[in-house]
Design an enzyme around this catalytic site. Sequence first.
Site, short mmCIF file in Angstrom:
data_model
loop_
_atom_site.label_atom_id
_atom_site.label_comp_id
_atom_site.label_asym_id
_atom_site.label_seq_id
_atom_site.Cartn_x
_atom_site.Cartn_y
_atom_site.Cartn_z
CE LYS A 1 7.61 -26.73 -25.53
NZ LYS A 1 9.06 -26.60 -25.25
CB SER B 1 10.67 -24.84 -28.38
OG SER B 1 10.79 -25.59 -27.18
CB SER C 1 12.82 -24.43 -24.89
OG SER C 1 13.47 -24.65 -26.11
#
Length: 495
Positions: A82, A157, A181
Amino acid sequence: MASSSLTKLSFSELLNRLNKRELTSVEVTESFLKAIRQRDPSLNAFVHVDEEEALRQAKEIDHKRASGHPLGILAGIPVATKDVLCTRGQPTTCASRMLKGFVPPYDACAITKLRQADAVLIGKTNMDEFAMGSSGENSAWGATRNPWDIERIPGGSSSGSAAAVAARMAPVALGSDTGGSIRQPAALCGIVGLKPTYGRVSRYGLIAYASSLDQVGPFATDIQGAAALLEAVSGHDPRDSTSVNQPVPAYSQLFDQPLAGLKIGIPAEYFSEGLDPEIEASVRQALKVYESQGVQFKEIHLPHSKYAIATYYLVATSEASSNLARYDGVHYGHRAAGDSQSLAEMYEASRGEGFGDEVKRRIMLGVFSLSAGYADKFYTKALQVRRLIRNDFDAAFQQVDVIAGPVTPTPAFKIGEKTEDPLAMYLSDIYTISANLAGIPGISLPCGLTKSGLPIGLQLLAPPFEEVRLLQTGRMLERETDWHLMSPTTIQDDI
């Protein structure tokens, strides 16, 4: 084996063939890089891919393997990360214009551990800006799309990491979970996603959203991949004051051990108004699978869970307003062009241009919650309710070993469907937020499909530092079902 076929293999199959020298890491890495080139233009899961560097790492690991050197637990496996984890020499932007072009001079602890485990860092994945979002639509670099239906959101997210694994553009990936997330996008993309106990994985080099809630964790297509990646990145780090100094279990060796006498708690509050009927049906069907294996069930109550959303959006936004204060165009981040008449004017212009709408919204909420005359009424009260939420879990775990329920109230919704209704968007995390407030581990497992072919996830929660129990309980479902083997129809033609 054709390079396109390699992306079909599970983590364990890839690692087994690499260790037997039936495959090289270069071959595996090339196959996933090809998949990214083919599939990502329609998904936007990656924000940075350095093919040359990934292949250099793969060659280095192949050389180590051929030379008989000791190898790490992920030797030769491509891992997507990420874009919130600082990576030396590679852009790390948190999907924000505020950090456009930022290249960290150091690695986050989790990235260091991946390198030590001999993983191949295949690329940085898209996300909601500064990890603030539940849909993957808040990125400055454009929305990520769900591989099961590119008109729908993949969740957030950690949108890019989930989509990358679901679309078989990476066998495993790292995300971060502040209020769901990892688990929420895992559920919406039909893969495994695990949020570890707070303090299990170092936050050093994880660009902060809400420091008391953020935690790094794995995505994979199956339990074994999640277990190995979790083992690789876990452990004490003196650079993170919240990192817990206790041994890391051999997750990759323990996940397949059977559990006897398991008792699962079913929270009444998680099966009430607002839960999509198809999701409830799939979750209850998964519970029947456990029942067929002799698992006992007990209805439990988490009475303060109804306050979780309000509590979270006070605690998280307060911490975010503090953490993001450094991005002012002077200390860090984008600086607006033009001649500002004062320092305050320059700050305002820089932050106005650098941050997106959702980040601004949460900063304003946080500033208000911490402002004079309101901090005790809002922020301090939220911390008190947070303690009550943790107490609910502590009491429940006196009666049961694991808690089970849905991950999301609905399947993946259409892109743009909730962007004008922030409250409806926030409710997407109604079942996941409590685990972050309480600091306990949680996992999302695929457990079904809707009639329209969208994935459904089952959430399991366990007491602090009982990730082994979560993995073993998840593996019990995986052994009896095929949900973890399913892949999006939109990518089946090219694999």
